[in-house]
Design an enzyme around this catalytic site. Structure first.
Site, short mmCIF file in Angstrom:
data_model
loop_
_atom_site.label_atom_id
_atom_site.label_comp_id
_atom_site.label_asym_id
_atom_site.label_seq_id
_atom_site.Cartn_x
_atom_site.Cartn_y
_atom_site.Cartn_z
N LYS A 96 -8.76 11.70 18.23
CA LYS A 96 -7.55 11.28 18.92
C LYS A 96 -7.12 12.36 19.90
O LYS A 96 -6.80 13.48 19.52
CB LYS A 96 -6.44 11.00 17.90
CG LYS A 96 -5.36 10.02 18.36
CD LYS A 96 -4.41 10.56 19.41
CE LYS A 96 -3.52 11.64 18.85
NZ LYS A 96 -2.53 12.12 19.91
N SER A 127 1.51 21.45 16.20
CA SER A 127 2.73 22.15 15.80
C SER A 127 2.96 22.07 14.30
O SER A 127 2.49 21.15 13.62
CB SER A 127 3.94 21.54 16.52
OG SER A 127 4.23 20.25 15.99
N GLU A 183 -4.18 22.96 10.97
CA GLU A 183 -4.16 24.24 11.70
C GLU A 183 -2.94 24.19 12.60
O GLU A 183 -2.91 23.44 13.58
CB GLU A 183 -5.46 24.41 12.49
CG GLU A 183 -5.69 25.86 12.94
CD GLU A 183 -5.03 26.15 14.28
OE1 GLU A 183 -3.96 26.80 14.26
OE2 GLU A 183 -5.57 25.73 15.30
N CYS A 208 -2.15 29.01 20.02
CA CYS A 208 -1.48 29.12 18.72
C CYS A 208 -1.63 30.51 18.11
O CYS A 208 -0.73 30.99 17.40
CB CYS A 208 -2.01 28.06 17.76
SG CYS A 208 -3.79 28.14 17.45
N GLU A 216 7.85 29.68 17.57
CA GLU A 216 6.71 29.65 18.47
C GLU A 216 7.16 29.12 19.84
O GLU A 216 7.58 27.97 19.96
CB GLU A 216 5.60 28.78 17.91
CG GLU A 216 4.33 28.82 18.71
CD GLU A 216 3.19 28.06 18.06
OE1 GLU A 216 2.05 28.52 18.13
OE2 GLU A 216 3.46 26.98 17.48
#
Length: 505
Positions: free
Chosen positions: A193, A246, A267, A301, A400
């Site tokens: 996806k 996220s 992750e 990330c 973040e």
């Protein structure tokens, strides 16, 4: 492609490069969306419309899962030996290499990655398939044991089933490769996806899958919004979800998987520290952290965004990093002289701006950056930004940002530095800067982080990648990444079998 030719490129050179961007790749065929539609992407480098790409709806998700389910339950793929599947992986890697310039151009066009850099590393991503193909002969898919109940036992590793692989917009090809390759070697079938912000590169990947000749339904590639993607996560025909994105979305996916006891690998986000110890050179330190901060415009990330330094050295560290930031040329991602491109979207640029404003309001000192460089579209561009005197409790040190923003946090001792590094909801990546490798190893063992590097921004998917705490669950890459797509089965027999193959019946 030479540098002069590359300098003349733009997103429009890749407008007609894809054969079927207005279709989804399901069951080995290019099909029009049933309930989704076709949407036009805006290229952040130029701010212009770029390409129209198909987006799936609920019925398209169901169709993709059905194709993957049929390929797993009735097709040849899971019944092949690992060596047989490995030959397809090798072909797929070669097809990706053949599309290196195309995929680099699409990533530059759709999310602002530097074209020159991406063109060089696409073959490295393609090598993921060779990496796992080599495991076909080394990984113990069948192990013989001596059972406590007598007879002979076998521990057999079998594919987990149909997998949903959900990748983000910031590294679509890399992350797709590190999900697809182990899943395919394991014998799984996949619904990949793509993110609605950056789907074009994965359309090119679907073309590579088709060219490699994988059996129909083994890999299906769709693009869908987050709301539609939830249908994929909840689908009873999906046995495992592998998600990169996220932490907020990962928490929801993990909860859904828990409800139906589906396997998942998550992750997620990071707020990774770079720790400067007393013996390391400040200029070398600034070189490393400044160059890492501009990679993909900070939209990584594992980015080192909390810069933890001895208090007495903070002023010199800030001066050194600021000088390097101010020398970075921000601009067109197709220009070979560009050092940092745009943010991936106007929405992402706006998010970064809000965090910068929050940092100012909460008392952190803005040293440089904070606005778009002169002459560039402020909807998409942001200068590398540096804050000093940041308290580890500040929002910009806790959350973040996903942009080119560094927070320098002064500390009073090495123990204080380690405590600050660990005082985070995240634990994805970290780096220790010291000339003493033995000491670096001791500090690394004290850090709550999935990866700890020495003297540079480094991760290694050939070993394992993933995080502690809210940075995720499980690991991708290496042998752990293969095991994530396998289910161990214990077989207890009265006597040893006279012959077996690596493939299930």
């Amino acid at each position: 492609m030479n540098e002069k030719a590359a300098a003349t490129l733009s997103e429009r050179d890749f407008l007609f490069a894809l054969k079927s961007p207005d279709r989804l790749y399901i069951g080995g065929e290019w099909v029009s969306p049933i309930s989704g539609g076709v949407r036009t992407l805006v290229s952040p480098g130029s701010g212009r419309n770029f390409i129209a790409v198909a987006h799936g709806g609920v019925e398209d998700v169901d169709r993709a899962v059905a194709a993957a389910r049929a390929a797993f339950d009735h097709g040849p793929w899971p019944r092949m030996t690992p060596a047989e599947r490995a030959s397809y992986l090798t072909r797929l890697g070669a097809e990706i290499v053949a599309r290196s310039n195309l995929m680099a151009g699409l990533q530059a066009a759709e999310m602002g990655a530097l074209y020159g850099m991406t063109a060089q590393i696409v073959p490295f991503f393609a090598g993921t398939f060779d990496f796992y193909a080599a495991m076909a002969g080394s990984f113990p898919f069948i192990e013989r044991h001596q059972p406590s109940v007598g007879g002979v036992g076998y521990l057999v590793q079998e594919p987990v089933g149909v997998c949903a692989a959900i990748v983000p917009w910031n590294g679509p090809l890399m992350l797709a490769c590190w999900k697809l390759a182990p899943a395919l070697l394991a014998g799984c079938t996949v619904v990949l996806k793509a993110s609605p912000e950056a789907p074009a590169t994965l359309v090119a990947l679907a073309e590579a899958v088709e060219a490699a000749g994988l059996p129909a339904g083994v890999v299906n590639v769709i693009t869908a919004d987050r709301e539609i993607s939830e249908r994929l996560v909840r689908h009873p025909g999906v046995d495992k979800v592998s998600f990169t994105g996220s932490t907020g979305a990962g928490k929801k996916i993990g909860a859904i998987c828990a409800e139906r006891v589906a396997r998942c690998t998550l992750e997620l986000g990071g707020k990774s520290p770079a720790i400067l110890l007393d013996d390391y050179d400040i200029d070398a330190f600034a070189d490393h952290v400044a160059s890492a901060a501009t990679l993909l415009s900070g939209q990584v990330c594992a980015a080192l965004t909390r810069i933890i330094v001895p208090r007495a050295k903070q002023g010199r560290v800030l001066d050194a990093i600021a000088a390097r930031f101010e020398a970075v040329k921000v601009g067109n991602p197709f220009d070979p002289s560009t050092g940092m491109g745009p943010l991936a979207s106007a929405a992402q640029c706006g998010r970064v701006e809000r965090y910068i404003e929050t940092g100012r309001k909460e008392g952190s000192r803005l040293v440089c950056g904070g606005t778009a460089p002169a002459g560039l579209d402020p909807r998409f561009y942001m200068a590398p930004t540096l804050f000093g005197d940041v308290d580890n409790r500040a929002t910009i040190a806790r959350e973040e940002i996903f942009g080119p923003v560094l927070s320098v946090i002064p500390v009073d001792s090495e123990d204080h530095a380690i405590a600050v590094a660990n005082d985070s909801d995240f634990g994805l990546n970290a780096t220790v800067f010291t000339h003493d490798s033995d000491h670096a190893f001791k500090v690394a063992r004290r850090l709550r982080s999935g990866t700890v590097a020495h003297n540079g921004f480094k991760t290694d998917f050939t070993i394992a990648f993933g995080g502690f705490k809210q940075s995720g669950v499980g690991r991708e890459g290496g042998v752990p990444g293969l095991r994530a797509y396998l289910e161990p089965k214990t077989v207890l027999l009265a006597d040893a079998v006279s012959h077996f193959t690596q493939a299930p019946a």
